[in-house]
Write an enzyme that holds these catalytic residues in place. Structure first.
Site, PDB file in Angstrom:
ATOM      1  N   LYS A  52     -29.640 -33.174  -5.434  1.00 16.09           N
ATOM      2  CA  LYS A  52     -29.524 -32.811  -6.848  1.00 16.09           C
ATOM      3  C   LYS A  52     -30.702 -33.395  -7.637  1.00 16.09           C
ATOM      4  O   LYS A  52     -31.278 -32.725  -8.492  1.00 16.09           O
ATOM      5  CB  LYS A  52     -28.178 -33.294  -7.411  1.00 16.09           C
ATOM      6  CG  LYS A  52     -27.016 -32.444  -6.897  1.00 16.09           C
ATOM      7  CD  LYS A  52     -25.626 -33.002  -7.208  1.00 16.09           C
ATOM      8  CE  LYS A  52     -24.580 -32.136  -6.495  1.00 16.09           C
ATOM      9  NZ  LYS A  52     -23.204 -32.595  -6.636  1.00 16.09           N
ATOM     10  N   GLN A  96     -19.706 -37.414  -8.815  1.00 14.06           N
ATOM     11  CA  GLN A  96     -19.856 -36.901  -7.450  1.00 14.06           C
ATOM     12  C   GLN A  96     -18.554 -37.114  -6.670  1.00 14.06           C
ATOM     13  O   GLN A  96     -18.062 -38.242  -6.579  1.00 14.06           O
ATOM     14  CB  GLN A  96     -21.036 -37.608  -6.755  1.00 14.06           C
ATOM     15  CG  GLN A  96     -21.298 -37.146  -5.341  1.00 14.06           C
ATOM     16  CD  GLN A  96     -21.763 -35.682  -5.277  1.00 14.06           C
ATOM     17  OE1 GLN A  96     -22.592 -35.236  -6.064  1.00 14.06           O
ATOM     18  NE2 GLN A  96     -21.211 -34.914  -4.357  1.00 14.06           N
ATOM     19  N   ASP A 119     -20.371 -29.607 -14.114  1.00 11.24           N
ATOM     20  CA  ASP A 119     -19.744 -29.048 -12.910  1.00 11.24           C
ATOM     21  C   ASP A 119     -18.692 -27.990 -13.242  1.00 11.24           C
ATOM     22  O   ASP A 119     -18.184 -27.319 -12.340  1.00 11.24           O
ATOM     23  CB  ASP A 119     -19.066 -30.179 -12.109  1.00 11.24           C
ATOM     24  CG  ASP A 119     -19.892 -30.600 -10.898  1.00 11.24           C
ATOM     25  OD1 ASP A 119     -20.704 -29.790 -10.420  1.00 11.24           O
ATOM     26  OD2 ASP A 119     -19.701 -31.740 -10.433  1.00 11.24           O
TER      27      ASP A 119
END
Ligand code: NAD
Length: 283
Positions: A52, A96, A119
């Site tokens: 990322k 995460q 997200d």
């Protein structure tokens, strides 16, 4: 068979984002920023976070990693999220996953301001998705839809079968495919005779986390196959679909790795840029 090359498509789109972010720089504006919270040292998570960060660099998006020890207490993660919620230089934030078991994932995800939810996991953003309102789409489903659109695959009228019903992949991808006119079947752990359903699929999306769950006899000739699974077996990454067998009978297929994974990261960056634009408008 045509390979759905998520790696190449994502790279192209990340470079297109770079042109946009360069333009902001030229105008003397600040750059978008993504904050990543990582708790513990899960090797797969460390590798995803690294990917990322690398993609952010390609796209001209700033990123900051908050790497906390495995035994961090819930209230300390919550305090960090609150600080990042208040930080006007942070446009997008992600936690995460997976996080250590002693932490409450649902509570923490929903502490992230929905306006910074890069997200697309926040309950309000997901609710908006299910009611077809403007929202931040979850990164993996968005990445899959972008990949199919890139290859000009028309969804309307297809029988789409999704294996997996999680909140982050299976269920939202079913919603997005249905919105585009597919007829949906969602399979899961309790499904009897999985192969009966998967053989009906013109478009098969597999997100089960079970290595090589889908074999050649479970796929209709000419089907479009999207393999979301990422499984480490004997030190090698493999998908939920037996690629070597299935590639010979399908019309399109994503590889693992370099299929859905890079598209998920690109979608995360595109979400961050979208949030940045809305924050810049408010400023
Ligand atoms: P999850 O464990 O939350 O959900 C798995 C789903 O699969 C469940 O709904 C379960 O009912 C279903 N399932 C499991 N075994 C099954 C079986 N034998 N038959 C039918 N259904 C079955 O997982 P998730 O978070 O949705 O992720 C799924 C996979 O996708 C994992 O391998 C994960 O690592 C991968 N993933 C990849 C990306 C990416 O960017 N490539 C992103 C997210 C998740």
């Amino acid at each position: 068979m045509i390979l759905l090359d998520g790696f190449a498509v994502a790279n192209e789109r990340n470079l297109a984002l770079k042109q946009l972010t360069d333009e902001h720089l030229r105008k003397g504006e600040r750059l978008p920023k993504l904050a990543i919270i990582l708790i513990g040292d899960n090797p797969a998570s460390l590798s995803y976070v690294k990917g990322k960060g690398k993609a952010c660099a390609v796209a001209g998006i700033l990123h900051e990693l908050h790497h906390l020890p495995e035994d961090t207490k819930q209230e300390n993660v919550a305090a960090l999220i609150e600080t990042l919620n208040q930080d006007s230089t942070v446009d997008g934030m992600i936690l995460q996953l997976p996080i250590p078991r002693h932490l409450d994932e649902e509570v923490l995800i929903n502490l992230i301001k929905k306006e910074k939810d890069a997200d697309g996991f926040h309950v309000i953003n997901q609710g908006n998705l299910y009611q077809k309102r403007p929202t931040i789409e979850p990164a993996t489903p968005k990445g899959i839809m972008t990949l199919l659109a890139h290859y000009d695959i028309k969804i309307s009228g297809l029988n789409a079968v999704i294996v997996g019903r999680s909140n982050i992949v299976g269920f939202p991808v079913a919603r997005l495919l249905m919105d585009q006119g597919a007829t949906i079947t969602v399979c899961h752990r309790q499904t009897k005779d999985l192969g009966f359903h998967t053989r009906q699929a013109d478009l098969l999306v597999v997100a089960s986390g079970k290595p090589h769950l889908v074999t050649k006899d479970m796929v209709k000739e000419g089907a479009i196959v999207v393999d979301v699974g990422v499984n480490r077996v004997d030190g090698k990454l493999i998908g939920d679909v037996d690629f070597d067998e299935v590639k010979d009978i399908c019309s399109y297929i994503t590889p693992v790795p370099k299929g859905v994974g890079p598209m998920t990261i690109n979608a995360l960056l595109e979400n961050t840029y979208k949030l940045y634009l809305s924050h810049s408008k408010e400023a």
